[in-house]
Write a protein that holds these residues in place. Structure first.
Motif, PDB file in Angstrom:
ATOM      1  N   ASP A 160       0.845  -1.203   0.000  1.00  9.33           N
ATOM      2  CA  ASP A 160       0.000   0.000   0.000  1.00  9.33           C
ATOM      3  C   ASP A 160       0.879   1.251   0.000  1.00  9.33           C
ATOM      4  OD1 ASP A 160      -2.376  -1.501   0.176  1.00  9.33           O
ATOM      5  OD2 ASP A 160      -2.218  -1.594   2.364  1.00  9.33           O
ATOM      6  N   ILE A 161       1.908   1.217   0.829  1.00  9.99           N
ATOM      7  CA  ILE A 161       2.796   2.377   0.941  1.00  9.99           C
ATOM      8  C   ILE A 161       3.497   2.636  -0.388  1.00  9.99           C
ATOM      9  CG2 ILE A 161       4.697   3.411   2.221  1.00  9.99           C
ATOM     10  CD1 ILE A 161       2.092   2.872   3.834  1.00  9.99           C
ATOM     11  N   GLU A 162       3.930   1.571  -1.037  1.00  5.84           N
ATOM     12  CA  GLU A 162       4.578   1.731  -2.343  1.00  5.84           C
ATOM     13  C   GLU A 162       3.626   2.364  -3.346  1.00  5.84           C
ATOM     14  OE1 GLU A 162       7.783   1.312  -3.236  1.00  5.84           O
ATOM     15  OE2 GLU A 162       8.023   1.092  -1.063  1.00  5.84           O
ATOM     16  N   GLU A 163       2.370   1.979  -3.285  1.00  2.00           N
ATOM     17  CA  GLU A 163       1.382   2.562  -4.198  1.00  2.00           C
ATOM     18  C   GLU A 163       1.160   4.038  -3.881  1.00  2.00           C
ATOM     19  OE1 GLU A 163      -3.287   1.865  -5.500  1.00  2.00           O
ATOM     20  OE2 GLU A 163      -2.196   0.290  -4.423  1.00  2.00           O
ATOM     21  N   PHE A 164       1.086   4.346  -2.593  1.00  2.00           N
ATOM     22  CA  PHE A 164       0.882   5.740  -2.191  1.00  2.00           C
ATOM     23  C   PHE A 164       2.048   6.628  -2.637  1.00  2.00           C
ATOM     24  CE2 PHE A 164      -1.446   3.984   1.806  1.00  2.00           C
ATOM     25  CZ  PHE A 164      -2.551   3.655   1.024  1.00  2.00           C
ATOM     26  N   LYS A 165       3.239   6.034  -2.719  1.00  2.00           N
ATOM     27  CA  LYS A 165       4.435   6.833  -3.017  1.00  2.00           C
ATOM     28  C   LYS A 165       4.407   7.460  -4.401  1.00  2.00           C
ATOM     29  CE  LYS A 165       7.911   5.068   0.189  1.00  2.00           C
ATOM     30  NZ  LYS A 165       9.236   4.414   0.340  1.00  2.00           N
ATOM     31  N   THR A 166       3.443   7.073  -5.200  1.00  2.00           N
ATOM     32  CA  THR A 166       3.249   7.756  -6.487  1.00  2.00           C
ATOM     33  C   THR A 166       3.079   9.258  -6.276  1.00  2.00           C
ATOM     34  OG1 THR A 166       2.157   5.784  -7.350  1.00  2.00           O
ATOM     35  CG2 THR A 166       1.814   7.835  -8.566  1.00  2.00           C
ATOM     36  N   PHE A 167       2.533   9.616  -5.097  1.00  2.00           N
ATOM     37  CA  PHE A 167       2.228  11.024  -4.812  1.00  2.00           C
ATOM     38  C   PHE A 167       3.257  11.686  -3.893  1.00  2.00           C
ATOM     39  CE2 PHE A 167      -1.776   9.095  -5.960  1.00  2.00           C
ATOM     40  CZ  PHE A 167      -2.373  10.052  -6.767  1.00  2.00           C
ATOM     41  N   GLU A 168       4.343  10.973  -3.594  1.00  2.00           N
ATOM     42  CA  GLU A 168       5.289  11.474  -2.594  1.00  2.00           C
ATOM     43  C   GLU A 168       5.810  12.870  -2.920  1.00  2.00           C
ATOM     44  OE1 GLU A 168       9.250   9.899  -0.186  1.00  2.00           O
ATOM     45  OE2 GLU A 168       8.535   8.824  -1.961  1.00  2.00           O
ATOM     46  N   TYR A 169       6.039  13.142  -4.200  1.00  2.00           N
ATOM     47  CA  TYR A 169       6.578  14.452  -4.598  1.00  2.00           C
ATOM     48  C   TYR A 169       5.563  15.276  -5.398  1.00  2.00           C
ATOM     49  CZ  TYR A 169      10.964  12.317  -3.179  1.00  2.00           C
ATOM     50  OH  TYR A 169      11.952  11.696  -2.456  1.00  2.00           O
ATOM     51  N   LEU A 170       4.289  14.896  -5.292  1.00  2.00           N
ATOM     52  CA  LEU A 170       3.267  15.585  -6.092  1.00  2.00           C
ATOM     53  C   LEU A 170       2.296  16.412  -5.258  1.00  2.00           C
ATOM     54  CD1 LEU A 170       2.312  12.757  -8.629  1.00  2.00           C
ATOM     55  CD2 LEU A 170       3.892  14.672  -8.966  1.00  2.00           C
ATOM     56  N   ILE A 171       2.410  16.364  -3.932  1.00  2.00           N
ATOM     57  CA  ILE A 171       1.428  17.075  -3.105  1.00  2.00           C
ATOM     58  C   ILE A 171       1.491  18.572  -3.349  1.00  2.00           C
ATOM     59  CG2 ILE A 171       0.727  17.583  -0.731  1.00  2.00           C
ATOM     60  CD1 ILE A 171       1.688  14.807   0.044  1.00  2.00           C
ATOM     61  N   ASP A 172       2.680  19.123  -3.554  1.00  2.00           N
ATOM     62  CA  ASP A 172       2.792  20.553  -3.845  1.00  2.00           C
ATOM     63  C   ASP A 172       2.032  20.904  -5.118  1.00  2.00           C
ATOM     64  OD1 ASP A 172       4.715  18.929  -5.102  1.00  2.00           O
ATOM     65  OD2 ASP A 172       6.039  20.624  -5.496  1.00  2.00           O
ATOM     66  N   ASP A 173       2.152  20.060  -6.143  1.00  2.00           N
ATOM     67  CA  ASP A 173       1.424  20.310  -7.392  1.00  2.00           C
ATOM     68  C   ASP A 173      -0.077  20.125  -7.194  1.00  2.00           C
ATOM     69  OD1 ASP A 173       3.855  20.677  -8.928  1.00  2.00           O
ATOM     70  OD2 ASP A 173       4.119  18.503  -8.780  1.00  2.00           O
ATOM     71  N   GLN A 174      -0.447  19.130  -6.396  1.00  2.00           N
ATOM     72  CA  GLN A 174      -1.866  18.889  -6.134  1.00  2.00           C
ATOM     73  C   GLN A 174      -2.497  20.090  -5.420  1.00  2.00           C
ATOM     74  OE1 GLN A 174      -3.700  15.232  -5.623  1.00  2.00           O
ATOM     75  NE2 GLN A 174      -2.872  15.208  -7.705  1.00  2.00           N
ATOM     76  N   ILE A 175      -1.771  20.681  -4.480  1.00  2.00           N
ATOM     77  CA  ILE A 175      -2.300  21.858  -3.775  1.00  2.00           C
ATOM     78  C   ILE A 175      -2.514  22.996  -4.752  1.00  2.00           C
ATOM     79  CG2 ILE A 175      -1.737  23.634  -2.074  1.00  2.00           C
ATOM     80  CD1 ILE A 175      -0.302  21.461  -0.458  1.00  2.00           C
ATOM     81  N   ARG A 176      -1.560  23.202  -5.629  1.00  2.00           N
ATOM     82  CA  ARG A 176      -1.703  24.281  -6.618  1.00  2.00           C
ATOM     83  C   ARG A 176      -2.934  24.069  -7.505  1.00  2.00           C
ATOM     84  NH1 ARG A 176       4.013  23.184  -7.076  1.00  2.00           N
ATOM     85  NH2 ARG A 176       5.213  24.824  -6.027  1.00  2.00           N
ATOM     86  N   ASP A 177      -3.232  22.793  -7.775  1.00  2.00           N
ATOM     87  CA  ASP A 177      -4.367  22.481  -8.642  1.00  2.00           C
ATOM     88  C   ASP A 177      -5.647  22.190  -7.861  1.00  2.00           C
ATOM     89  OD1 ASP A 177      -2.675  22.716 -10.807  1.00  2.00           O
ATOM     90  OD2 ASP A 177      -2.204  20.571 -10.863  1.00  2.00           O
ATOM     91  N   SER A 178      -5.593  22.379  -6.512  1.00  2.00           N
ATOM     92  CA  SER A 178      -6.747  22.120  -5.638  1.00  2.00           C
ATOM     93  C   SER A 178      -7.261  20.692  -5.791  1.00  2.00           C
ATOM     94  CB  SER A 178      -7.881  23.115  -5.934  1.00  2.00           C
ATOM     95  OG  SER A 178      -7.430  24.427  -5.751  1.00  2.00           O
TER      96      SER A 178
END
Length: 725
Positions: free
Chosen positions: A85-103
């Motif tokens: 599960d953690i490995e799958e979640f890691k797809t977003f490890e460096y994308l949260i900043d971009d996700q916030i910008r895109d709401s």
């Protein structure tokens, strides 16, 4: 940072249009939830960028930090997620900043959905494990350093992890039953003192194991039922707070219900045990003991204790609250006046202890300043204990800390006080206005604190009462590691002016920031989403009149005394993302010149403290406590478990002398309060208890010695002082 533009209305319209075309990975999400969560991300990012004192940069490092903390807090004991599960979640490890910008909140949706799935599977695992006997003779152990243990690779490993977690809870109940059965007078499994019936046939270990396991089963089933009631917003709030606390530890999102609890926590009465709680990872931890309440009266609870089980009256089964929502835990702990609650605590030193409390109405009156007269060698001294810098913005006639302290000082002067102690230990802060008022009681006109706002906009706040000084004699300020915020401002100001000697821990808490609430509802025109809650965010920093910030550094004591929390990570500097220490130019102020021998007094006191065997013992105890908090391996065999308890008890025996310490100070209430106590037995009892604690307090005893040693320059206090109204 790339947040939304200042024209929030345009941004909201854009958001509304975008939600029609955005698709989430979880197709079962209610569209209203999806739109509200996107809206909250948009609003919070806007408010943080516009109003936070030092907005964090949205970088990959920011994203990784938020990711790691969020995943851990969703499953802090690693009871649910698998390594895959953690490995799958890691797809977003460096994308949260971009996700916030895109709401966008794709990570939250995936993690939340997976958690619900794993919780359901784990309940099945629980039912399998709990219906099989635990072998308390088997030699094995559990590593409770959950943050650093690996996630289970598969369901077999996860099941074994659950088995050990449940066995750890069960062995505590089992050991309590063994002790109750073997002692002639002991606590039963719910913590109530009972007389053992020697003629009653003792139960076999097998019978006690079954009883313990069934009690745990019932407790955990109740916990599962409560978990099912958890709202999606509870988990989304956790996600949001992992974003906000990256800006600094005191910037938090408050969902509507949480904001209501925050608003009412300091008003009216609290019917329960008289303790404030906070959720830390999977645990419910005591953050404050309210003066005068059952927890305070018992003397058996302290800040940092974790509540792991709660039982009602003597006949009920204790409910585990590990992993429970704090609102549900509070509902279990509070209750009508006169009823009994039994708390199973994991103490600061790692030991397990049951405490029985009788709930009562905790009057906020007991959080106000209280005063005692201390007589030593026929000389009168005063001590004012101030739990908070209280003040009401809604009720002009409500009590305020500055006014109350002024009244108490006047009363002490009337009774011949020759030196004053202001006790700010465990005072977490409060109203800045009251700090200014209080500082003005002891100094002439001048700056008290500097406040730095965003973009280097600094302001100096002054005492401008016309030069009136209420007390010009010897003054000691007592502090500890838990003296924070407003407490640090007062201590720092009086230290910078050379007006008071600060005595206590090496440094205070180190919270030098100011927070304000932003109502998120005022940014939107529609009410379709209901109450959006509020954001508490840091908007400015405190600076001493000498220019240094109280942030991180706190206030360094003139006389350093050992204390229980000296080696425990408890201050601002121990938080993960605190704002830094910095300095600004000093303000212009005139130092107090009333002491003839301040340096010599500090030196003499420090030597007394360093040579005092009881202070040395406190220091040894503090080091021992710190070491115990790092002991994560716990035996799961009854022999190993009991040996560990015996070892802890033997190690703490040498510290028991501290409980027997008593000074020779003569403590009494002021004349007016003595008359009130004759009519109010409850007040008399509370004051008697407080006076007893002063007689066991070596810090106050040494503060009296300091006052005794301080020599004033040739100042006619009576002619120079003019009382405040």
């Amino acid at each position: 940072m790339k947040f939304l533009k200042n024209n929030i209305a345009i941004a909201i319209i854009t958001l509304m249009a975008a939600t029609a075309s955005c698709s989430f990975i979880n197709g079962t999400i209610d569209p209203g939830d999806k739109e509200k969560e996107q809206l909250l991300i948009e609003l919070i990012s806007h408010v943080l960028e516009r109003n936070h004192y030092a907005p964090a940069d949205l970088t990959d490092q920011f994203s990784q930090d938020v990711f790691n903390n969020f995943i851990y807090e969703m499953d802090p004991a690693k009871r649910y997620f698998l390594a895959k599960d953690i490995e799958e979640f890691k797809t977003f490890e460096y994308l949260i900043d971009d996700q916030i910008r895109d709401s966008r909140v794709d990570l939250f949706n995936i993690v939340y959905d997976r958690l619900l799935k794993r919780e359901k599977e784990s309940q099945e695992i629980f039912n399998e494990v709990i219906n099989k006997p635990f072998d308390f003779d088997e030699s094995e152990e559990i590593d409770t350093d959950y943050e650093n243990i690996p996630y289970a690779k598969n369901k077999k490993e996860l099941k074994d992890h659950w088995r050990k977690l449940l066995k750890l809870s069960a062995i505590s109940i089992y050991n309590g039953k063994l002790e109750a059965q073997n002692d002639t007078s002991s606590e039963d499994s719910d913590g109530i003192k009972v007389e053992a019936n020697s003629s009653k046939e003792k139960k076999t270990p097998k019978e006690l194991e079954i009883e313990s396991r069934m009690e745990l089963k019932k407790s955990m089933e109740e916990n599962f039922d409560l978990s099912k009631d958890a709202d999606r917003l509870d988990y989304f709030s956790l996600f949001l707070n992992n974003i906000t606390t990256h800006f600094d530890p005191h910037t938090n999102y408050f969902a509507p219900q949480s904001k209501d609890r925050f608003d009412t926590s300091l008003s009216g009465t609290l019917e329960g045990i008289g303790a404030r709680l906070q959720k830390k990872m999977d645990n419910i931890e005591i953050m404050e003991i309210i003066s005068g309440g059952p927890a305070w009266t018992s003397g058996e609870l302290e800040k940092g204790d974790k509540i792991i089980r709660v039982a009602q009256e003597k006949d009920s089964v204790a409910t585990s609250i590990v992993g429970m929502r704090i609102s549900d835990a509070v509902d279990l702990i509070k209750g009508p006046k006169g009823t009994i609650v039994i708390l199973t605590l994991k103490k600061v030193d790692g030991s397990i202890k049951k405490v029985t409390l009788v709930r009562d109405v905790v009057l906020i009156e007991e959080t106000f300043a209280k005063t005692a007269l201390i007589q030593d060698d026929n000389i009168n001294y005063g001590v004012i204990n101030l739990p908070k810098f209280y003040f009401s913005t809604e009720n002009a006639s409500a009590r305020a800390a500055g006014d109350d302290v002024a009244k108490e000082v006047k009363k002490l002067k009337e009774e011949g006080m020759e030196g004053l102690i202001i006790d700010l230990r465990n005072n977490g802060g409060g109203s800045l206005r009251e700090v200014i008022e209080m500082a003005g009681l002891f100094i002439e006109d001048g700056p008290v604190v500097q406040v730095g706002a965003k973009n280097d906009r600094n302001q100096t706040l002054n005492d401008d009462d016309g030069g009136q000084i209420l007390w010009e004699g010897p003054l000691v300020i007592l502090v500890n590691e838990l003296s924070a915020s407003a407490s640090e401002i007062l201590a720092a100001a009086l230290q910078d002016y050379d007006r008071a000697i600060v005595m206590g821990s090496q440094q205070t808490f180190g919270k030098g920031t100011v927070q304000n609430f932003e109502d998120l509802n005022r940014y939107v025109r529609t009410t379709d989403y209901g109450d959006l809650g509020a954001l508490k965010l840091t908007t400015s920093k405190f600076y001493r009149v000498s220019g240094g910030s109280t942030q991180l550094e706190g206030v360094k004591s003139d006389i350093i005394t050992p204390d229980r929390y000296a080696y425990i990570k408890i201050g601002e500097r121990d938080e993960e993302f605190p704002l830094p220490y910095d300095e600004i130019p000093a303000a212009t102020y005139q130092k107090f010149k009333g002491y003839a021998n301040k340096a010599q007094v500090i030196e003499s006191s420090q030597k007394r403290v360093d040579d005092n065997e009881y202070f040395q013992l406190i220091d040894q105890n503090a080091k021992w406590l710190s070491e115990q908090r790092e002991q994560y391996i716990i035996p799961l065999s009854i022999k190993g478990y009991q040996d560990r308890i015996v070892r802890l008890e033997n190690e703490t025996d040498k510290f028991k002398r501290l409980d027997d310490y008593k000074n020779k100070l003569k403590i009494s209430s002021l004349k007016g309060e003595i008359l009130l106590a004759k009519k109010d037995s409850s007040l008399a009892k509370k004051r008697s208890r407080w006076h007893e604690t002063i007689n066991q307090d070596m810090y106050i005893e040494e503060a009296v010695n300091v006052l005794k040693d301080l020599k004033s320059n040739s100042i006619n206090n009576d002619s120079k002082m003019s009382l405040k109204n």
